[in-house]
Design a protein around this motif. Structure first.
Motif, PDB file in Angstrom:
ATOM      1  N   VAL A   9       0.850  -1.187   0.000  1.00 16.53           N
ATOM      2  CA  VAL A   9       0.000   0.000   0.000  1.00 16.53           C
ATOM      3  C   VAL A   9       0.887   1.238   0.000  1.00 16.53           C
ATOM      4  N   VAL A  10       0.535   2.216  -0.829  1.00 14.69           N
ATOM      5  CA  VAL A  10       1.291   3.465  -0.900  1.00 14.69           C
ATOM      6  C   VAL A  10       0.987   4.286   0.349  1.00 14.69           C
ATOM      7  N   VAL A  21       6.134   2.450  -0.327  1.00 11.58           N
ATOM      8  CA  VAL A  21       5.167   1.355  -0.305  1.00 11.58           C
ATOM      9  C   VAL A  21       5.383   0.532   0.956  1.00 11.58           C
ATOM     10  N   LYS A  22       4.293   0.299   1.701  1.00  7.75           N
ATOM     11  CA  LYS A  22       4.343  -0.517   2.913  1.00  7.75           C
ATOM     12  C   LYS A  22       3.903  -1.933   2.556  1.00  7.75           C
ATOM     13  N   VAL A  23       4.787  -2.897   2.820  1.00  9.43           N
ATOM     14  CA  VAL A  23       4.506  -4.303   2.521  1.00  9.43           C
ATOM     15  C   VAL A  23       4.432  -5.060   3.843  1.00  9.43           C
ATOM     16  N   GLU A  24       3.334  -5.787   4.044  1.00  8.26           N
ATOM     17  CA  GLU A  24       3.166  -6.575   5.261  1.00  8.26           C
ATOM     18  C   GLU A  24       3.343  -8.049   4.941  1.00  8.26           C
ATOM     19  N   ASP A  55      -3.384   3.624  -2.358  1.00  6.15           N
ATOM     20  CA  ASP A  55      -3.494   2.709  -3.498  1.00  6.15           C
ATOM     21  C   ASP A  55      -2.765   1.404  -3.194  1.00  6.15           C
ATOM     22  N   GLN A  56      -3.345   0.307  -3.634  1.00  2.73           N
ATOM     23  CA  GLN A  56      -2.671  -0.985  -3.517  1.00  2.73           C
ATOM     24  C   GLN A  56      -1.926  -1.222  -4.824  1.00  2.73           C
ATOM     25  N   ILE A  77      -3.053  -2.075  -8.441  1.00  2.00           N
ATOM     26  CA  ILE A  77      -4.053  -3.133  -8.313  1.00  2.00           C
ATOM     27  C   ILE A  77      -5.423  -2.534  -8.025  1.00  2.00           C
ATOM     28  N   SER A  78      -5.486  -1.640  -7.037  1.00  2.00           N
ATOM     29  CA  SER A  78      -6.760  -0.984  -6.732  1.00  2.00           C
ATOM     30  C   SER A  78      -6.493   0.439  -6.269  1.00  2.00           C
TER      31      SER A  78
END
Length: 84
Positions: A9-10, A21-24, A55-56, A77-78
């Motif tokens: 997610v941005v 971008v945050k990546v979990e 945004d994803q 993506i979305s």
């Protein structure tokens, strides 16, 4: 060798042609089996500056573009429902 890809997610788009971008990633705790969440932030190249906060996106690994920037936005993506 395949290109690494991550979905995140941005969380910031205040830089020119760059987004954060945050990546979990989820994994079980080795002893207690509780699902743990590890968060990592990546600087990603956004050539057209089209990403907004929330945004994803799909980011993929690329050659080093700067000191910390080694990922680029492959596609959105979305879209976020937030109006900015």
């Amino acid at each position: 060798m395949p290109v690494k890809e991550k979905v995140g997610v941005v969380i910031s788009n205040k830089m020119q042609k760059t987004v954060v971008v945050k990546v979990e990633s989820r994994y079980p705790h080795p002893i207690y089996s509780k699902t743990m969440i590890k968060t990592r932030k990546y600087l990603a190249h956004d050539e057209m500056s089209e990403c907004n906060i929330g945004d994803q996106v799909l980011v993929q690994e690329c050659r080093p573009l700067s000191k910390k920037k080694r990922w680029s936005v492959a596609r959105i993506i979305s879209r976020s429902s937030l109006i900015t």
